[in-house]
Design an enzyme around this catalytic site. Sequence first.
Site, PDB file in Angstrom:
ATOM      1  N   ASP A   1       0.889   6.709  -0.535  1.00 35.79           N
ATOM      2  CA  ASP A   1       1.180   5.347  -0.152  1.00 35.79           C
ATOM      3  C   ASP A   1       2.405   5.085   1.024  1.00 35.79           C
ATOM      4  O   ASP A   1       1.950   4.428   1.908  1.00 35.79           O
ATOM      5  CB  ASP A   1       1.655   4.425  -1.539  1.00 35.79           C
ATOM      6  CG  ASP A   1       2.505   5.510  -2.312  1.00 35.79           C
ATOM      7  OD1 ASP A   1       2.886   6.374  -2.041  1.00 35.79           O
ATOM      8  OD2 ASP A   1       2.728   4.880  -3.395  1.00 35.79           O
TER       9      ASP A   1
ATOM     10  N   ARG B   1      15.710   6.114  -3.202  1.00 33.33           N
ATOM     11  CA  ARG B   1      16.439   5.462  -4.379  1.00 33.33           C
ATOM     12  C   ARG B   1      18.131   5.749  -3.787  1.00 33.33           C
ATOM     13  O   ARG B   1      18.844   4.563  -3.810  1.00 33.33           O
ATOM     14  CB  ARG B   1      16.589   5.974  -5.874  1.00 33.33           C
ATOM     15  CG  ARG B   1      15.079   5.875  -6.203  1.00 33.33           C
ATOM     16  CD  ARG B   1      14.713   6.284  -7.635  1.00 33.33           C
ATOM     17  NE  ARG B   1      13.526   6.655  -7.853  1.00 33.33           N
ATOM     18  CZ  ARG B   1      12.840   6.223  -9.022  1.00 33.33           C
ATOM     19  NH1 ARG B   1      13.462   5.508 -10.148  1.00 33.33           N
ATOM     20  NH2 ARG B   1      11.772   6.541  -9.393  1.00 33.33           N
TER      21      ARG B   1
ATOM     22  N   THR C   1      11.174   1.846   0.986  1.00 35.80           N
ATOM     23  CA  THR C   1       9.812   1.843  -0.022  1.00 35.80           C
ATOM     24  C   THR C   1      10.577   1.537  -1.381  1.00 35.80           C
ATOM     25  O   THR C   1       9.852   1.254  -2.443  1.00 35.80           O
ATOM     26  CB  THR C   1       9.143   3.049  -0.164  1.00 35.80           C
ATOM     27  OG1 THR C   1       7.836   2.839  -0.908  1.00 35.80           O
ATOM     28  CG2 THR C   1       9.830   4.223  -0.398  1.00 35.80           C
TER      29      THR C   1
ATOM     30  N   GLU D   1      12.538  11.133  -3.981  1.00 41.22           N
ATOM     31  CA  GLU D   1      13.111  10.172  -4.844  1.00 41.22           C
ATOM     32  C   GLU D   1      14.629  10.030  -4.390  1.00 41.22           C
ATOM     33  O   GLU D   1      15.107   8.893  -4.619  1.00 41.22           O
ATOM     34  CB  GLU D   1      13.164  10.820  -6.395  1.00 41.22           C
ATOM     35  CG  GLU D   1      11.501  10.880  -6.869  1.00 41.22           C
ATOM     36  CD  GLU D   1      11.061   9.491  -6.980  1.00 41.22           C
ATOM     37  OE1 GLU D   1      11.443   8.119  -6.875  1.00 41.22           O
ATOM     38  OE2 GLU D   1       9.745   9.355  -7.287  1.00 41.22           O
TER      39      GLU D   1
ATOM     40  N   GLU E   1       4.557  -3.316  -6.988  1.00 39.54           N
ATOM     41  CA  GLU E   1       3.924  -3.441  -5.692  1.00 39.54           C
ATOM     42  C   GLU E   1       3.153  -4.604  -5.739  1.00 39.54           C
ATOM     43  O   GLU E   1       2.944  -5.170  -4.544  1.00 39.54           O
ATOM     44  CB  GLU E   1       2.877  -2.153  -5.487  1.00 39.54           C
ATOM     45  CG  GLU E   1       3.508  -0.851  -5.302  1.00 39.54           C
ATOM     46  CD  GLU E   1       4.184  -0.193  -6.291  1.00 39.54           C
ATOM     47  OE1 GLU E   1       4.292  -0.982  -7.482  1.00 39.54           O
ATOM     48  OE2 GLU E   1       4.957   0.873  -6.126  1.00 39.54           O
TER      49      GLU E   1
END
Length: 450
Positions: free
Chosen positions: A242, A119, A442, A115, A358
Amino acid sequence: MTKLISILFLLLTGTGMSAGAQEFTAEQKAAECAKIKEAMQHAWTGYKTYAAGYDVLKPVSKQGVNWYGTSFCMTPVDAFDSFVLMGMKDEAKEAKEMVFSKVSFDVNESVQLFEVSIRLLGGLLSSYDLDGDKRFLSLAEDLGRRLLPAFRSKTGMPWRYVNLKTGAVRDSLSNPAEIGTYILEFGRLTQLTGDSAFYKTAKKAMMAVYNRRSPLDLVGTTIDVNTGKWQNTESQIGARIDSYYEYLYKGWIMFGDPDLLNAWRTSSNAIRTQLMVNTKNGIFLTRVGMFLGKETKPYYGALDAFYAGIVALSGDVFTASKIQQANFYMWTKFGMEPEVFNFRTDSIVYPAYPLRPENIESCFYLYRVTKDPKYLAMGQRMIGDILLKCRTDAGFAELKNITTMELEDYMESFFLAETLKYAYLLFAPETALSLRSFVFNTEAHPLKIN
Ligand code: DMJ
């Protein structure tokens, strides 16, 4: 004549182009952009008013909350490049000031590698790529160096948590997404700092997952980074897997490394043969055992929806359009998309909607590739639903349940980083962000292609 008809058929179906969708005028597109900018402003005002300096806004109780003992200003870091792309200069300035006055990674905190990397590291690097302020790069490099100890395991696959001060690691039970989603950020750091350790470390980790694929070329959901043994052998393309697939292909675009293209081709062929289920509502991707390919659960959901986008980007527009058909079906069937749904019984498995991007992200890629206005219409419907149903007077809230519309007191930073950004870019002129010059990480942070 027959040849002409087949060419027309190919143009309309082979590229995913629909015959009847209405083109949007420049004014209509501009109106959509304005609506999304207003939402971005509303979300930011809520954050500034009630949660300034915290990681995240709680938009119902109107307060801020941090992920760890110290704030890393998750929301402003995630939002900065969206402000830049949307031309919101004042907000960009405010976010930047907050980041430079508050964020330090020299803290004794054990953080979740994945994360923090997608981010914060991704956000800081794209902020540097778009804005050029060297302080973004210094923060990114400092963070990147503090994350490297996480990769010191027997296999090269990272531990899930690393202490930013001491380098202490914990939690060896991980998954392909949390192991294989670093090549874009770490690779960009290598390009910008000249230190090859970043790229090599990230590549070694993702290839360690790839090398442990089954004879069917599938990966499972949980693996021990020390022993290299799979713990949960269910294969699927959603949660916990994913972005591993996403980074195989995007890593190839960004760095031209043939190993990544080869791994993408092998993996995406396996996904096509083992996971794709063609239905009257489009192509869904199911869940199977990684060794035998036998269906475990016919579940699909909000996270799986990203796959249409990466398939479109990789050039298979026909398959991508069929997956997006399924994505939009999932959205309209229930009025909002559920987190998980059973596509064989058409019923909701898990009813939350945590402001995820998404489905709209895939619309964005499909529109860029096909220019088919049906993707504008899909995006307009989805962002319209979100802005209407999730708005509170202090920002936007997740939905605990899409059937009861019960709100969750949380506004994920990816709502500003991803959901609103992809929605905006769907309607904005292509010059706002060219896919020839940038690759999105992502978390939708655009990184410059060298
Ligand atoms: C984001 O943090 C990233 O897109 C991640 O890869 C998956 N989930 C969320 C958004 O839904």
